[in-house]
Design an enzyme around this catalytic site. Sequence first.
Site, PDB file in Angstrom:
ATOM      1  N   ASP A 124       0.819  -1.218   0.000  1.00  0.00           N
ATOM      2  CA  ASP A 124       0.000   0.000   0.000  1.00  0.00           C
ATOM      3  C   ASP A 124       0.847   1.259   0.000  1.00  0.00           C
ATOM      4  O   ASP A 124       2.017   1.252   0.423  1.00  0.00           O
ATOM      5  CB  ASP A 124      -0.886   0.033   1.252  1.00  0.00           C
ATOM      6  CG  ASP A 124      -2.032  -0.966   1.162  1.00  0.00           C
ATOM      7  OD1 ASP A 124      -2.007  -1.811   0.246  1.00  0.00           O
ATOM      8  OD2 ASP A 124      -2.931  -0.897   2.019  1.00  0.00           O
ATOM      9  N   ASP A 125       0.225   2.334  -0.456  1.00  0.00           N
ATOM     10  CA  ASP A 125       0.691   3.717  -0.285  1.00  0.00           C
ATOM     11  C   ASP A 125       1.755   4.178  -1.280  1.00  0.00           C
ATOM     12  O   ASP A 125       2.117   5.343  -1.294  1.00  0.00           O
ATOM     13  CB  ASP A 125       1.213   3.993   1.153  1.00  0.00           C
ATOM     14  CG  ASP A 125       0.157   3.772   2.226  1.00  0.00           C
ATOM     15  OD1 ASP A 125      -0.976   3.404   1.863  1.00  0.00           O
ATOM     16  OD2 ASP A 125       0.465   3.947   3.419  1.00  0.00           O
TER      17      ASP A 125
ATOM     18  N   HIS B   7       3.591  -2.153   3.339  1.00  0.00           N
ATOM     19  CA  HIS B   7       3.680  -0.804   2.768  1.00  0.00           C
ATOM     20  C   HIS B   7       5.031  -0.657   2.078  1.00  0.00           C
ATOM     21  O   HIS B   7       6.064  -0.744   2.744  1.00  0.00           O
ATOM     22  CB  HIS B   7       3.516   0.244   3.882  1.00  0.00           C
ATOM     23  CG  HIS B   7       2.160   0.198   4.520  1.00  0.00           C
ATOM     24  ND1 HIS B   7       1.848  -0.701   5.505  1.00  0.00           N
ATOM     25  CD2 HIS B   7       1.039   0.910   4.267  1.00  0.00           C
ATOM     26  CE1 HIS B   7       0.576  -0.534   5.846  1.00  0.00           C
ATOM     27  NE2 HIS B   7       0.055   0.436   5.119  1.00  0.00           N
TER      28      HIS B   7
HETATM   29 NI    NI Z   1      -2.606   3.092   3.232  1.00  0.00          NI
END
Ligand code: NI
Length: 466
Positions: A277-278, A418
Amino acid sequence: MRRLMAALAVVTLTSTSCGGIGQASTVRQASVRSEDPVATVAPTWIRGLRVVRDNGKEESCAWSTTYPQIPSAQPLTDALRRLVEERRAAFLQWARESGCGEQAGKAPELNMGFGFVAASGDVIGVRFTVYQLGGAGDGKSTTSLWYDGVKGQVVPALSLIDAASMNAFEELTGKALEGIDRQAWLADRSARTLDDLAFTKDGDLVVTFDEGEVAAGAVGQAQAVLPRAEVEPLLSDFGRRARAQVMRPADRMALPGYTADGSVDCRQVKCVALTFDDGPSPYTPRLLQYLARYRARATFFVVGQNVIARPGVVRGAVRAGHEVGNHSWSHRDLTGLSARGVRADLARTDQAIRKATGVTPTLVRPPYGAFDRVVRRQSPHPLVLWSVDTLDWLYRNSGHVTRAAVGPARPGSIILFHDIRPTTVAAIPHVLKRLAKRGFHFVTVSELYGGHPPALAIHGPSPRHP
Ligand code: NI
């Protein structure tokens, strides 16, 4: 013709493209075959196959290795990798210790290549050819490894022969060696490897001996061709299946979990979905390299404004077979937005991804895993959360991230990472290695659901995370 074949020990003249090894050869038989009679299968036939090539130099010793990564035959891929790594390690150690001086006027080297001697139905046969100059194992040698797709097991070449018929097989092989050095071969069991057995197109069994194995100080490699009718009663069940696939190959591979496009059937094999993610971030390219090494596919839930900053990274991820999902434009909590705001935020992000990759995402992961009825209703795609949270944003320690991912992983797990954390990216090779060892396949979230994720996936498909 049959009798002739039985008595014929085929001395193969070997000459190598990589220089120097096995060129001198003494012809001991009137009939010399310069071509290998073993049937082969073109690697291009195997969809989804990847070839791992590596080469380098230690002191002045050059080495070069290749081995195949075969879809849905992970135990075989692992065995082939080990075979290559062990042989290479031994050669490099010798090179370091010896300083890698010339051998008889030639620079030492190691070359390992492979070919398929069967690859259809539930049978794979891979034959490794090693040319080595210098150190232990000097000369040309071959080894064949077989894979029984029904059992999901790698088996040695001799498992083509029924265990109860081993003596008869050795006798038949000895008979075929008449005129070479049959007596010596029969007398010295310790020198026998019998690790390269394969079939001709007609179903004869070819036994290939390493240099010097059948006659001391010999010549090229020798091969004995055992006629089909004589070897027939000696074959094991697996041997009969393997021979049938060589003579009349099935028109496809039929391994559990194998699909022709190289994707994975998660109803048949253990799967996990690694999700990042991200990003994309400056660390994402390195992550992509790690994933490629393990033939792992993953899912990237990207933030729209980061896609604008690094469109090439996202494009590279899609080209490498990864899935890219929508993680909002700027990572705001979507539950704080109006219905229109949610719609606009996700649409803008979809558009950025489409522009960068040419592909429209089909999944949304709401930031913080936060969603409500409005978010559900306004999302154009299924919402996907996770079943294993590594808490890698909190514990910025690779060992911790590795344990947090590997420990709770089960078939069907969706694992949250992440890729904006360098400590997370550094953990991934360890995560991949340990999960691969447990037999997991690394798939995208969509693959994990067989292409049909539910509208709301709070955990992976199975089993439920506590
Ligand atoms: Ni996130």
